[in-house]
Scaffold this motif. Sequence first.
Motif, mmCIF file in Angstrom:
data_model
loop_
_atom_site.group_PDB
_atom_site.id
_atom_site.type_symbol
_atom_site.label_atom_id
_atom_site.label_comp_id
_atom_site.label_asym_id
_atom_site.label_seq_id
_atom_site.Cartn_x
_atom_site.Cartn_y
_atom_site.Cartn_z
ATOM 1 N N LEU A 1 35.516 -16.885 59.085
ATOM 2 C CA LEU A 1 35.045 -15.518 59.315
ATOM 3 C C LEU A 1 34.010 -15.118 58.268
ATOM 4 O O LEU A 1 32.988 -14.489 58.583
ATOM 5 N N GLU A 2 34.254 -15.493 56.993
ATOM 6 C CA GLU A 2 33.306 -15.153 55.933
ATOM 7 C C GLU A 2 31.976 -15.865 56.124
ATOM 8 O O GLU A 2 30.905 -15.289 55.887
ATOM 9 N N LEU A 3 32.022 -17.142 56.571
ATOM 10 C CA LEU A 3 30.780 -17.868 56.775
ATOM 11 C C LEU A 3 29.985 -17.285 57.942
ATOM 12 O O LEU A 3 28.762 -17.197 57.893
ATOM 13 N N LYS A 4 30.685 -16.874 58.998
ATOM 14 C CA LYS A 4 29.983 -16.211 60.103
ATOM 15 C C LYS A 4 29.287 -14.951 59.615
ATOM 16 O O LYS A 4 28.138 -14.667 60.001
ATOM 17 N N ALA A 5 29.982 -14.196 58.772
ATOM 18 C CA ALA A 5 29.385 -12.964 58.237
ATOM 19 C C ALA A 5 28.158 -13.278 57.380
ATOM 20 O O ALA A 5 27.139 -12.580 57.454
ATOM 21 N N ARG A 6 28.234 -14.337 56.568
ATOM 22 C CA ARG A 6 27.083 -14.748 55.744
ATOM 23 C C ARG A 6 25.907 -15.156 56.613
ATOM 24 O O ARG A 6 24.750 -14.845 56.317
ATOM 25 N N ALA A 7 26.187 -15.864 57.688
ATOM 26 C CA ALA A 7 25.113 -16.309 58.581
ATOM 27 C C ALA A 7 24.410 -15.122 59.220
ATOM 28 O O ALA A 7 23.174 -15.100 59.336
ATOM 29 N N ILE A 8 25.184 -14.126 59.624
ATOM 30 C CA ILE A 8 24.585 -12.951 60.261
ATOM 31 C C ILE A 8 23.815 -12.121 59.242
ATOM 32 O O ILE A 8 22.672 -11.711 59.483
#
Length: 373
Positions: free
Chosen positions: A245-252
């Motif tokens: 979830l944190e990596l998805k947030a970083r990507a966005i």
Amino acid sequence: MAYPAVAATIVVAVLATVVGLYALRRFERPMGTRFLEKLKDIDEVAVLLHPNPDPDAMATGIAVASLAEQVGTDPTVQFAGQVRHQENRAFETVLELDIEQIDHVSDVAAEHVVLVDHNRPRGFAGSDSVLPFAVVDHHPGDGTGEVFTDVRTDYGATASIVAEYFENVGAKPVPSAKHASEVDAPYTVPSTVATGLLYGILTDTKRLTSGCSAADFQAAGFLYPGVDEERLDRIANPAVSREVLELKARAIAGRDVRGPFAVSDVGRVSNVDAIPQAADELVQLEGVTAVVVLGECNGVVHLSGRSRDDRVHMGRTLDSAMSDVQDGSAGGHARMGGGQLPLNDGAIRTEFGGTLSREDLAERLFESMSGEV
């Protein structure tokens, strides 16, 4: 006096016709029938999945193993790497799969090897020395089996091909509430196999909405009577880790958007399977039609691309952008692709002795998506 010669000529012609029709009939037999005959000829077989297998690979592997068992051949399903993505781990756990991890060619369980969901052995030491007995795949490539090759790039999943094999030989799916002995058929599709194959099709075609063909729908319909819906739901809805979830947030948050295209560098990651999940998330953003997410893990830059833009073939896009990178590899399908770029002393090296910064890499990706490379 000429009659015997004429008669002989007629006999030869008739025999030639019969032989020709027999050969044509054998050639036109369904691929599943031919594959089963090849399996019958051997005592044991190693079914090799591609490294870090996904549901399509695992489902295809256990399905081929089931076919082998039903004709008296002893199968072992093996893979290199790890089962990492939470969805993949759930698939393995819920279906209680018996698959074996290997690191070296000496670990391969049998002389005869069937490659599924890839067409060239890779991912373990000595893989180049493996000469596959058979290859069953839906990915582009020129790898072949010594006695059997079935590569169908127009299919959305290898699971659809193997489901078709079962249908070819008159097999029937076994409902989850029944035993195989209760099904009247020469061969059966165990409920675990039917459930796995259906999920393999769904994952590789984005729930039958992308990159699929009529054959994928046909395979899903054939398998449905044997699907265990409770297990299917448990596989499809696993817990998502905080890291993903944190990596998805970083990507966005870190995305660079130019027109309909986006590139996001998420930096260092410990779970490379989170990168394609981030790409799946990013391509859903309004106005974005093609994306590439990149991240670094253990000295390798991993790329994952997604496209819902008919102008952008993601596999060719990544391959074009990486064409001169030293020891780099990239490719894939129209809608999804991936790549790996090893770092040399912390830098991406080109074949001409230069280096490529992460910023330069992002520029290349934009240019390639725009068709400028």
